[in-house]
Design an enzyme around this catalytic site. Sequence first.
Site, PDB file in Angstrom:
ATOM      1  N   GLU A  46       0.822  -1.210   0.000  1.00  0.00           N
ATOM      2  CA  GLU A  46       0.000   0.000   0.000  1.00  0.00           C
ATOM      3  C   GLU A  46       0.859   1.264   0.000  1.00  0.00           C
ATOM      4  OE1 GLU A  46      -4.372  -1.105   1.733  1.00  0.00           O
ATOM      5  OE2 GLU A  46      -2.967  -0.200   3.136  1.00  0.00           O
ATOM      6  N   GLU A  90      -6.569  -7.583  -0.549  1.00  0.00           N
ATOM      7  CA  GLU A  90      -7.087  -7.518   0.822  1.00  0.00           C
ATOM      8  C   GLU A  90      -8.588  -7.250   0.757  1.00  0.00           C
ATOM      9  OE1 GLU A  90      -5.042  -4.937   3.502  1.00  0.00           O
ATOM     10  OE2 GLU A  90      -3.048  -5.659   2.923  1.00  0.00           O
TER      11      GLU A  90
END
Length: 587
Positions: free
Chosen positions: A158, A236
């Site tokens: 991320e 995710e």
Amino acid sequence: MPALRIDGDDFRLDDEPFRIISGGLHYFRVHPDQWRDRLRKARLLGLNTVDTYIPWNLHQPRPDRFRWDGMLDLTAFLDLAREEGLYVLLRPGPYICAEWEGGGLPSWLLADPGIRLRSADPAFLAAVDGYFDALLPHVLPYLGSRGGPVLAVQVENEFGAYGAEAEDGTAYLGHLTTALRERGVDVPLFTCDQPADLARGSVPGVLSTVNFGSGADRNLAVLRAHQPEGPLMCTEFWNGWFDRWGGAHVVRPAADAAAELDAMLSAGASVNLYMFHGGTNFGFTNGANDKHTYRPTVTSYDYDSPLDEAGDPTAKFAAFREVIARHAPVPEAPLPEPSKKLNLLGIELGERAPLFTALDLLGAAVPGDRPLTMEELGQDFGFVLYETRLGTSGPVLLHAPGVHDRAQIFLDGQPVGVLERESHEQTLALTVPPGGAALAVLVENQGRVNYGRAIHDRKGLTGPVSVNGAPLRGGWTSRPLPLDDLGALRYESATAPGVGPAFHRGTFEAAGPADTYLDLAGWTKGCAWVNGFHLGRYWSRGPQQRLYVPGPVLRAGGNEIVVLELHATARGSVDLRDAPDLGPTEE
């Protein structure tokens, strides 16, 4: 095992179309004797893959030392996954977030006052290269290109959410990609980001994937607009969430999460459940968030997952299994049974070792002109005790703006107050007796920040301490208390209530290994060990009320419980319960 490759908009495995249906399972959050059980249950859910981060901070606790044993035996975990017929997605970082201490970045990096983490800073990149040099020889034999279970490897984590303010993000991500390739990683690489961050976190030639908890159609469309060609994947899928001290226990209805999973699979996307089995932040390994207010994460990482903290199937397990069966083969087997549990009440902790009388057994005091941070002391986790002498008598204002994270203040051994970073507290009014007094400040590292710009999170007293506006210089000692070895403690019978932090010890008999939960109702704050295994922190603030005790930690016959209580308890006993208590779901 065959190697994964990307062919247009599809994954292919052994020249056949392949969809990744994966679940997060962090080996370092699960007792190694339970790995096989959790992996078997992943297969029974219908998963063909498991996903795990790799925590750099635990594998390289010091610049010159690496660990690959016990709960950190990565290759043993990969072997078990292969034996269970599961593929693996590896996410080595160097930054992993994961609600994990410091996002997995070693604390010793912060001993360099100028280091820029997650950047092209040469000092940081040199450390990363050393980590990859040590890690990748363990990983390479397990790559799919060599017949192993590892399908793909993630680049960073991320980064788009962090890179908005990073001038050298492209150079940093490029360095990581080249470092992995040059060291022999020849399976597909991928990045993952939240939808709005895809452009900042992507790398040319590397597959982009997206993270979200809802809005599958919308967010997969954002991914497709960003990446016109390539497999769609949610790395995710947030089917639950984590808890923080002082908040409520977060839950997500199984039906809601299952509907979102069905929408994703119906769209043809690959998916990784975050989490399939959350596990536990054992010891001092929980992270924290700091979006203008510091918020430490609780010990449990149950995450409201398909498997709960003890590995038992939840309502989500059955709901997800039903959804997956509509889109992929699911083993014909009954739902797994819950594990054996132990219920034992009223275990007396009748021996005590006061912390302040055991200091020389736990750490050596380091003299200095000012308080030293944990990083300057070469310390990762635990506490630091700072001591000096106050010569001014009468009412004084103690000012400590750099408490990271929670400071208990003592005058001549008597508790006089607490300063909490979370509450933005910096000043305490004291009355110093005639002739002065010994000042002691016990500071707890409650977890380094794991997300955002605040990851440069040094611990202890990180700034000057003053009294009535005058800095306290000279005469300080800083004593690291990592509490990684309690074997030298000497206990005495606890015949009267004590003042100040103390270790409490008791024993109990068990027929053999069984999962259980340590209930510390009536205790205030501290941490606990069973047979030397550090369960983690407890805090009456909640929401979590009981600490998970993995069955393999117990043994037939006598067992030992040690509790470090930082404040006080009037109870003197604890319970082992056969069910968790993660707290109320509403504040």
